[in-house]
Scaffold this active site. Structure first.
Site, PDB file in Angstrom:
ATOM      1  N   GLU A   1      51.759   7.963 -10.006  1.00 28.51           N
ATOM      2  CA  GLU A   1      50.830   7.024 -10.691  1.00 28.51           C
ATOM      3  C   GLU A   1      51.262   6.738 -12.124  1.00 28.51           C
ATOM      4  O   GLU A   1      50.976   5.625 -12.571  1.00 28.51           O
ATOM      5  CB  GLU A   1      49.410   7.607 -10.673  1.00 28.51           C
ATOM      6  CG  GLU A   1      48.806   7.683  -9.292  1.00 28.51           C
ATOM      7  CD  GLU A   1      49.499   8.678  -8.354  1.00 28.51           C
ATOM      8  OE1 GLU A   1      49.980   9.697  -8.875  1.00 28.51           O
ATOM      9  OE2 GLU A   1      49.556   8.417  -7.151  1.00 28.51           O
TER      10      GLU A   1
ATOM     11  N   ASP B   1      55.770  10.881  -4.234  1.00 30.00           N
ATOM     12  CA  ASP B   1      54.420  11.319  -4.594  1.00 30.00           C
ATOM     13  C   ASP B   1      54.281  11.470  -6.109  1.00 30.00           C
ATOM     14  O   ASP B   1      55.267  11.451  -6.849  1.00 30.00           O
ATOM     15  CB  ASP B   1      54.116  12.645  -3.878  1.00 30.00           C
ATOM     16  CG  ASP B   1      52.634  12.995  -3.940  1.00 30.00           C
ATOM     17  OD1 ASP B   1      51.813  12.091  -4.170  1.00 30.00           O
ATOM     18  OD2 ASP B   1      52.302  14.184  -3.755  1.00 30.00           O
TER      19      ASP B   1
ATOM     20  N   ASP C   1      44.887  11.497  -1.323  1.00 32.96           N
ATOM     21  CA  ASP C   1      44.141  12.704  -0.951  1.00 32.96           C
ATOM     22  C   ASP C   1      42.712  12.402  -0.502  1.00 32.96           C
ATOM     23  O   ASP C   1      41.763  12.572  -1.261  1.00 32.96           O
ATOM     24  CB  ASP C   1      44.134  13.685  -2.122  1.00 32.96           C
ATOM     25  CG  ASP C   1      45.554  14.092  -2.486  1.00 32.96           C
ATOM     26  OD1 ASP C   1      46.470  13.818  -1.692  1.00 32.96           O
ATOM     27  OD2 ASP C   1      45.744  14.665  -3.573  1.00 32.96           O
TER      28      ASP C   1
END
Ligand code: GLC
Length: 735
Positions: free
Chosen positions: A381, A378, A451
């Site tokens: 990015e 996670d 999300d």
């Protein structure tokens, strides 16, 4: 235009006025067109040169050639026309434009959009399937409040799209890892413009006769999605967070008490000590190994989250090691620090092989010590709470140095690559999934969509997001069922599990500070309905696994838009709220609050409602009633569906029954089986069964016999009649 053909490399180069334009003929029906090749050394593409001669003609100043049933007319170094079956498919202009804001030139590829042309793909964008009318920017971005097409960048940068004109298709892949912008007919309805500031014009055209073939050809270029474990087709329950071992035990207990199928429980960041990766907060999880062992007794396994950045703390071994060995990214010669969940954190330079080796080892020790089965990657990015990483953050790799602006979109890919061997060195297929990705990432990790929210339109877009990902070679995917952010409710959760039941990755996950949305969190009725659906999912696992095998070996999609299967049916091009699972299952769920009926379009053939047996003729729409707890799952008539029966957990060795459900008067099935867990299939340890049904008789033949199957019996079901046969390599049975 001057013309030069390098026969050895199969590259045609045209030149004039100091400029060039080259065409490289590749296998898998791929044509690379470039002014200068982009540096693709940090991603892995797989292609070979096309090994036949291509005949090039000079006709009235135009250069023309045929390649894989497409005809190309190069009119100048800036312009070419592409024809298919004597019809103009599109024209492409290659331009250098000046950007007023950036004060510099940029490279622009412009694809002509005629009246009804559609553009699909681009991975995870939250939008309808057809992207015409929208603007996108490929720059991996963590935005937990993204809404629809208002957000041009999401977690993934998948520079691939599928262009459709009058049922003829063409794939485009843009390989630069720098930012691209895509104006898909938003500013000018007749022009799709693809802009890249940092590298020269370079693109791969993916050719083929239909969506299926182009998708496969693209998949072989960027790499087929990796082959997951059978168990991973089971259900995962997650929440940010099950904060301590008692909460985890409670989830396992409640699933058991409520007779709900489950295979994995996910541990979100609270399990860590101060959000330090690969540590355990002992006050919350005093004995993680004991917990994982206990859960395994019940066939439930643990998956642990792992964030990209590492807490800045010289007392923390991982931080210290990376800093002492210069394995962090740097700015002005110092470890670059930004804030993520643990507060100030360093960003590992995952591009370096040394960093990958180190993390592979750390993760291996971690999963072995604590009995963890999967890694959830996670914040890669990479997410950073004090603004984006500056473009000039440095990555040193041996004597080379890269800047963040080139690495940003492949940061996640290099992170997940670190963990592949964590599993494969023990001969186990990885359980590895990621939020961020680049076009080439799915061969290392599968993805979820980040999300989303417990909102009805996010449910609606979960279908098109997953289908767009599928078309873009991210074929093993799923969104957070029930929605991650915001508070869910009973009706939404039920409709969500109905809608996404056949998405390859099936996980219910919800955010901190939202109401609980486990299947038992609302009321008895919700639990019952949820149970009914999970049972259906578990029954279909062999069907899904067969598709998963075909995905990894041939680049075939698991879930697909209808137009991928029904290539001559124009109606299918505009369907955003139905999907196919393989060829034999059509899903048409309720996606609107309080709706109790919907229109379902059936393509050619005959369709059977899986839940109530009603039949529908194809090439037609029907309004079908679906009250809460009823939905649209339709089986293509004349098919054979492989199933399991009554499982709550998927443990291959313990499964002794294979069910074959026969629908209609005839059917064929090629069924794959292996141990579902190891890499032994690569050594030939698998079986393929050829199953067919006609004249009321079912024939079963083992075509490949490389694996000792635990099946003891086969149950054949048709029209409510069921016959049992002891499992053997070959048999014929009359029904
Ligand atoms: C990110 C993830 C989410 C996770 C949360 C806490 O928002 O997308 O899935 O629960 O971080 O780790």
């Amino acid at each position: 235009m001057n013309m030069e053909f390098n026969k050895e490399k199969n590259i045609l180069t045209l030149s004039g006025n100091g400029e060039t334009l080259s065409f490289e003929f590749l296998n898998n029906k791929v044509l690379r067109i470039f002014k200068e090749k982009n540096d693709t050394s940090l991603i892995e593409l797989s292609y070979k040169k096309f090994n036949k001669d291509v005949e090039v003609k000079n006709e009235n100043g135009n250069i023309e050639f045929d390649f894989n049933n497409f005809h190309f007319v190069v009119k100048s170094l800036q312009n070419l026309d592409i024809f298919k079956d004597f019809e103009l498919l599109t024209s492409i202009d290659l331009k250098v434009k000046f950007d007023e804001y950036e004060k510099r030139n940029y490279f622009s590829t412009n694809v002509k959009l005629e009246n009804d042309i559609k553009v699909f793909g681009f991975g995870d964008k939250m939008a309808f399937l057809n992207k015409v009318g929208y603007y996108y920017r490929s720059h991996n971005t963590d935005d937990p409040n993204h809404q629809d097409e208002l957000f041009p960048s999401l977690y993934k940068s998948i520079n691939y799209c599928l262009f459709e004109n009058n049922l003829k298709y063409l794939g485009f892949f843009f390989p630069s890892t720098y930012i691209y912008t895509y104006d898909v007919g938003k500013t000018d309805i007749h022009n799709f413009s693809i802009n890249n500031f940092d590298e020269n014009i370079d693109m791969f055209l993916i050719l083929g006769e239909d969506v299926e073939e182009i998708t496969k050809n693209y998949s072989s270029l960027v790499g087929h999605p990796y082959f997951v474990r059978l168990k991973m087709l089971g259900y995962s329950q997650s929440r940010w967070s099950y904060e301590n071992e008692e909460m985890v035990r409670e989830v396992a207990r409640k699933f058991k008490e409520n007779d709900l199928p489950i295979d994995y429980i996910h541990l979100d960041i609270h399990y860590m000590d101060g959000y330090r990766d690969f540590t355990i907060d002992k006050s919350r999880f005093p004995d993680m190994k004991k917990l994982s062992d206990e859960l395994k007794e019940d066939d439930i396994e643990l998956v642990a989250i792992n964030d990209a950045a590492i807490k800045e703390d010289r007392e923390f071994e991982i931080f210290k090691y990376l800093e002492d060995n210069n394995l962090f990214t740097t700015l002005d010669g110092k470890t670059y620090i930004n804030a993520v969940w643990p507060g100030d954190s360093g960003f590992p330079n995952y591009v370096s092989e040394k960093t990958k080796e180190y993390f592979c080892e750390v993760a291996h020790n971690f999963i072995k010590t604590y009995g963890i089965s999967g890694i959830w990657c996670d914040m890669n990015e990479p997410a950073s709470f004090r603004g984006e990483l500056p473009k000039n953050v440095e990555y040193k790799v041996g004597s080379k140095k890269y800047l963040h602006e080139k690495i940003h979109n492949i940061y996640a890919e290099h992170m997940v690559k670190s963990f592949v061997e964590t599993f494969t060195k023990d001969n186990i297929r990885p359980y590895l999934f990621s939020r961020a990705a680049f076009a080439t990432t799915s061969k290392y990790a599968f993805v979820w969509n980040g999300d989303n929210h417990s909102l009805w339109h996010h449910l609606r877009f979960s279908i098109t997001q997953n289908l767009s990902l599928s078309l873009s070679n991210f074929m093993f995917n799923g969104v957070d069922v029930g929605g991650f952010g915001s508070d869910g409710n009973k009706q939404l959760l039920i409709r969500w599990v109905e809608a996404d039941l056949f998405m390859p990755f099936l996980r219910n996950h919800s955010s901190l500070n939202t109401i609980h949305q486990e299947p038992y969190a609302f009321d008895e009725e919700t639990t019952e309905i949820y149970r009914k659906y999970l049972r259906i999912r578990y029954d279909f696992v062999p069907y899904l696994y067969n598709l998963t095998y075909r995905m990894s070996n041939f680049g075939e999609m698991i879930v697909r838009p209808l137009f991928a299967n029904y290539k001559n049916d124009k109606k299918c091009l505009t369907i955003n709220d139905e999907y196919m699972v393989g060829e034999d299952l059509l899903v048409a769920p309720i996606l609107t609050q309080d709706a109790i009926e919907r229109s379902v379009y059936f393509p050619e053939g005959e369709w059977i409602d899986y839940l109530n047996g009603k039949k529908y003729k194809g090439n037609k729409s029907y309004v079908i009633e679906m009250n809460l707890g009823e939905t649209g799952y339709f089986i293509r008539n004349n098919s054979i569906i492989p199933q399991f029966k009554g499982l709550n957990h998927i443990e291959k060795d313990k499964i002794d029954t294979l069910v074959l459900k026969v629908f209609g008067k005839k059917g064929k099935l090629s069924l794959y089986e292996d141990d579902g867990n190891t890499l032994n299939y690569q050594k030939g340890e698998y079986n393929i069964y050829d199953i067919s049904f006609k004249n009321n008789s079912l024939s079963f033949k083992t075509k490949v016999n490389g694996y000792k199957s635990p099946f003891k019996k086969i149950i054949i079901e048709k029209d409510g009649i069921s016959k049992e046969v002891p499992f053997k390599n070959e048999f014929i049975i009359n029904l």
